[in-house]
Design an enzyme around this catalytic site. Structure first.
Site, PDB file in Angstrom:
ATOM      1  N   GLY A   1       0.752  -1.188   0.017  1.00  0.00           N
ATOM      2  CA  GLY A   1      -0.111  -0.087  -0.076  1.00  0.00           C
ATOM      3  C   GLY A   1       0.757   1.283   0.016  1.00  0.00           C
ATOM      4  O   GLY A   1       1.991   1.299  -0.179  1.00  0.00           O
TER       5      GLY A   1
ATOM      6  N   ASP B   1      -3.086  10.453  12.961  1.00  0.00           N
ATOM      7  CA  ASP B   1      -3.741   9.880  11.486  1.00  0.00           C
ATOM      8  C   ASP B   1      -4.600   8.661  11.571  1.00  0.00           C
ATOM      9  O   ASP B   1      -3.876   7.552  10.965  1.00  0.00           O
ATOM     10  CB  ASP B   1      -2.685   9.922  10.533  1.00  0.00           C
ATOM     11  CG  ASP B   1      -3.200   9.979   9.038  1.00  0.00           C
ATOM     12  OD1 ASP B   1      -4.162  10.207   8.815  1.00  0.00           O
ATOM     13  OD2 ASP B   1      -2.552   9.374   8.211  1.00  0.00           O
TER      14      ASP B   1
ATOM     15  N   PRO C   1      -9.160   3.511   9.413  1.00  0.00           N
ATOM     16  CA  PRO C   1      -8.869   2.058   9.128  1.00  0.00           C
ATOM     17  C   PRO C   1      -7.738   1.597   8.343  1.00  0.00           C
ATOM     18  O   PRO C   1      -7.353   0.525   8.584  1.00  0.00           O
ATOM     19  CB  PRO C   1     -10.415   2.032   8.204  1.00  0.00           C
ATOM     20  CG  PRO C   1     -11.275   3.111   8.686  1.00  0.00           C
ATOM     21  CD  PRO C   1     -10.245   4.051   8.884  1.00  0.00           C
TER      22      PRO C   1
END
Lengths: 538, 246
Positions: free
Chosen positions: A67, A182, A185
């Protein structure tokens, strides 16, 4: 006359000559080749996604793209020298400036200071091929965002369990003087055993360093507005309550599949977070308990002072909605806890009453006669029980602090938020026994040490020896699957879902024995003791 | 394997036209002739269309174009090549106008019959291409510029297509070429068709555009004396296209 037909360019609207190459507008093609033509910005993660993997990168073999964070791409990598699988966060090329490099390395520095099972472990930072990288623990099962994407909104207990894990991690992070800032999910990582860990400290700041700011040098707000608190978006000073807002927003997203406030573009989202009130969870999802909706709503309050003041309070509020309960400890620890209570709660006042009033605590006259001395002794005993259990079990913060000093046994996490007992915590333990047992008398530690059954109580009150025996047998009769007594009193003792996390520093005593208690729906207290080898989870 | 969609080497320092213009020695002349021949082979059609737009019938236009190239190659086209006068396009157009003004029909016929044709115009079927063009009453000079622009973009497109085919990415090229004009494709649908993620699709589009840009600039650069003139030439051609196309 026209020798051929032509059509229009969907980009500029001009007619395309019939002889144009591949029927594409030649003027647009030429304009695209101009030096000053606007070039599309290509996100780093897209570039990374198209990279040919695996490939070597310094001492690592990059295997796949996991990611991307705010500052770089995260790869699954193998450390060639040790064959260890790690997550490698690499600062994006287009972001590599002195300022971003400094912030990137700060992320690694802050994260490396946290060592907790619910915080993604950071091994360190280094520079590979001129690019700063952060090496960290790999989360085998992706993020909560991935879960949402594949499964949609999570079941209530699962969502709450995940956030309880996150709260544990955040508590440890905050203990090191760091605000995460921050939480969302996609920054909550699911490990192979299903536990959830907080990670990505890209926007974190030290609460100890004054010049750590949420804003970049150009005043651009970083992060994800949908999960950021109003004060964070305004660029004001933030404290732990700002992270608590984000925890609430994350839980909201886990339960509904979307953030509490949305917009078509970031500016709209920011405006909504600042001005609008999120929709009610119970309206968006019928199986969300109203009390849980209230907990989330309190987290999402616009004003920080309307939110939970700390993680302990939030955790206590969420605990009843999770799927786990503390499991009973082995019998030896339960017996130990029972004797400890007898020693403190029974022997000490017995000696005192005997010394001051010359009355044996086991003397029935203490409960039946109405002389001034006996009334004073009776009030003193009752007060002692109230104080004892209030301090050690009723108020978690007191019990944690006090028990560390006494007996090296701690009592943590009384869940008093659902339902709220009509009596003060200590009084719960000394409620009047109803029925034929006594005429308005109080029994010592009633919920813990009695069956609340009159005939049996009368019998057990005959002597201190018999009472002590019963107390211990009561402790000992609790089984891992729940004793008859605990079932009768609606305090079933269940095994934890998974014993996976090590205790945090404040939940384990120096002797390593953890005593846990919570109040069942009827207001009584159940308790269990956990050995040092087992993790404490409240 | 080289990715045709990946960025290629940037920058070039010598253009075909600058070689022609700067030729001073015999060795230079040999290289310059080669470069000139290549340019003429690449850009014959705009000249042919120009001659046709001047009202010459098909067979006559073929003769004139053929004769013009013979003349250019025989004289190396160098006598009138002047870097200060700018682009190869301008040079070629000026030379053709001069040629048309001075050559008699007989002379042209003699030249064609007496010499080896430098271009197989019959095989190239120029009239078929010319028939595709819309009839217009524009200035033949503007038509020439427009054809020149079309030729340049087509050359770059063919080069990109060839690269893609050589690297087994024809399908990707065909699926994404529509994005070269700046049009946004339906990402989800296109990604599914090409069997790639949307992220990978974005990258492929980005790289395809980047590569086409490089190839087109390289193509234009062949015809200018200095690489720094590429942008001016691009703007000129855009203006030429916009002026008649819309």
């Amino acid at each position: 006359m026209s020798r051929s037909s032509s059509n229009s360019c969907p980009h500029c609207g001009a007619s395309i000559p019939a002889r144009a190459s591949d029927r594409l507008c030649p003027a647009c093609l030429l304009e695209g080749a101009l030096e000053d033509s606007p070039e599309e910005d290509l996100p780093e993660e897209d570039l990374a996604e198209s990279e040919e993997l695996p490939r070597e990168f310094g001492g690592y073999r990059l295997l796949s793209v996991l990611g991307s964070g705010g500052m770089g791409v995260v790869y699954e990598a193998e450390q060639i020298a040790t064959a260890r699988r790690v997550a490698l966060k690499v600062l994006g090329h287009e972001l590599d400036s002195p300022d971003t490099r400094q912030r990137f390395l700060r992320e690694g520095r802050l994260a490396a200071g946290v060592n907790h099972p619910n915080s993604l472990y950071v091994y360190g930072t280094e520079e590979v091929d001129g690019r700063p990288v952060i090496t960290m623990e790999i989360a085998a099962r992706g993020t909560l965002q991935d879960k949402l994407a594949t499964r949609g909104p999570l079941p209530v207990p699962e969502a709450v369990d995940a956030m309880l894990d996150v709260i544990h991690g955040l508590e440890a992070v905050f203990a090191t003087g760091v605000l995460h800032r921050d939480i969302k999910p996609s920054n909550c990582f699911v490990s192979s055993d299903g536990s959830v860990k907080i990670g990505d400290f890209g926007l974190s700041v030290s609460t100890l360093v004054k010049d750590d700011s949420y804003l970049t040098g150009t005043g651009v707000i970083m992060g994800t507005p949908a999960f950021a608190s109003p004060e964070q978006l305004r660029g004001r000073d933030v404290d732990v309550r700002s992270d608590i807002y984000s925890v609430g927003a994350t839980l909201f997203a886990l339960l509904t599949g979307k953030p509490p406030l949305e917009g078509r573009h970031p500016v709209e989202v920011v405006a909504a977070v600042l001005e609008e009130t999120p929709g009610s969870l119970t309206e968006l999802r019928v199986d969300v308990p109203a009390n849980l909706a209230q907990v989330v709503a309190r987290c999402l309050a616009k004003r920080p002072d309307q939110r939970y003041p700390d993680y302990a309070a939030l955790r206590s509020a969420l605990l009843p909605f999770g799927s786990t309960r503390p499991a009973p400890a082995p019998m030896g620890h339960r017996v130990f806890a029972g004797f400890l209570d007898i020693a403190i709660c029974g022997l000490l006042p017995a000696v005192s009453v005997h010394a001051f009033f010359g009355i044996d605590i086991d003397d029935d006259r203490l409960f039946t006669e109405r002389s001034a001395t006996q009334v004073v002794a009776w009030i003193g005993l009752s007060t002692w029980f109230v104080v004892y259990f209030t301090v050690f079990e009723g108020i978690p913060s007191w019990s944690n602090a006090t028990v560390h000093c006494l007996g090296k046994v701690c009592v943590t996490g009384s869940t008093i938020s659902r339902p709220r007992s009509p009596l003060p915590p200590g009084m719960v333990l000394c409620r009047p026994v109803s029925g034929p047992t006594t005429s308005g008398s109080l029994r010592m530690g009633a919920p813990c040490y009695s069956t609340n059954r009159g005939p049996r109580s009368l019998e057990l009150r005959r002597s201190s020896r018999s009472r002590a025996s019963w107390v211990n047998s009561d402790s000992c009769t609790r089984s891992r699957r729940g004793s008859i007594r605990s079932r009768f009193r609606f305090t079933p003792v269940r095994l934890c879902r998974a014993l996976r996390s090590a205790p945090s520093s404040d939940s384990r005593s120096s002797s390593g024995v953890c005593v846990r208690s919570w109040i069942n729906p009827r207001g009584s207290i159940d308790r269990s003791v956990r050995p040092p080898s087992l993790p404490c989870r409240v | 394997m080289t990715d045709p969609l990946a960025p290629g080497p940037k920058g070039f320092h010598t253009t075909h036209w600058s070689l022609v213009a700067a030729a001073k020695t015999e060795a230079d002349h040999a290289r310059a002739r080669e470069a000139l021949e290549e340019l003429c082979r690449l850009y014959w059609y705009p000249l042919y269309a120009f001659v046709r737009d001047r009202g010459h019938p098909s067979h006559e236009a073929q003769d004139l174009t053929q004769a013009f190239f013979v003349r250019v190659f025989e004289t190396y086209g160098l006598a009138t090549a002047d870097p200060a006068r700018g682009r190869f396009r301008s040079y070629l157009l000026g030379a053709m106008k001069h040629f048309l003004a001075n050559e008699s029909r007989r002379a042209r016929t003699r030249k064609r019959g007496g010499g080896e044709p430098v271009l197989e115009l019959d095989a190239l079927d120029p009239e078929k291409r010319y028939a595709l063009e819309p009839a217009h009453s524009e200035d033949p000079d503007a038509g020439f510029d427009r054809e020149w622009a079309l030729e340049s973009t087509a050359r770059a497109m063919e080069a990109l297509r060839a690269e893609s085919e050589a690297n087994g990415k024809s399908e990707t090229f065909e699926g994404l070429k529509g994005s070269l004009t700046g049009v946004e494709l339906a990402r989800g649908e296109t990604a599914e068709t090409l069997g790639m993620t949307e992220g990978a699709l974005k990258v492929a589009v980005h790289r395809l555009r980047q590569r086409y840009r490089e190839l087109l600039r390289a193509e234009i650069a062949k015809t200018v004396a200095d690489p720094s003139d590429v942008d001016d030439e691009l703007r000129y051609l855009v203006t030429a296209l916009r002026g008649v196309g819309s």
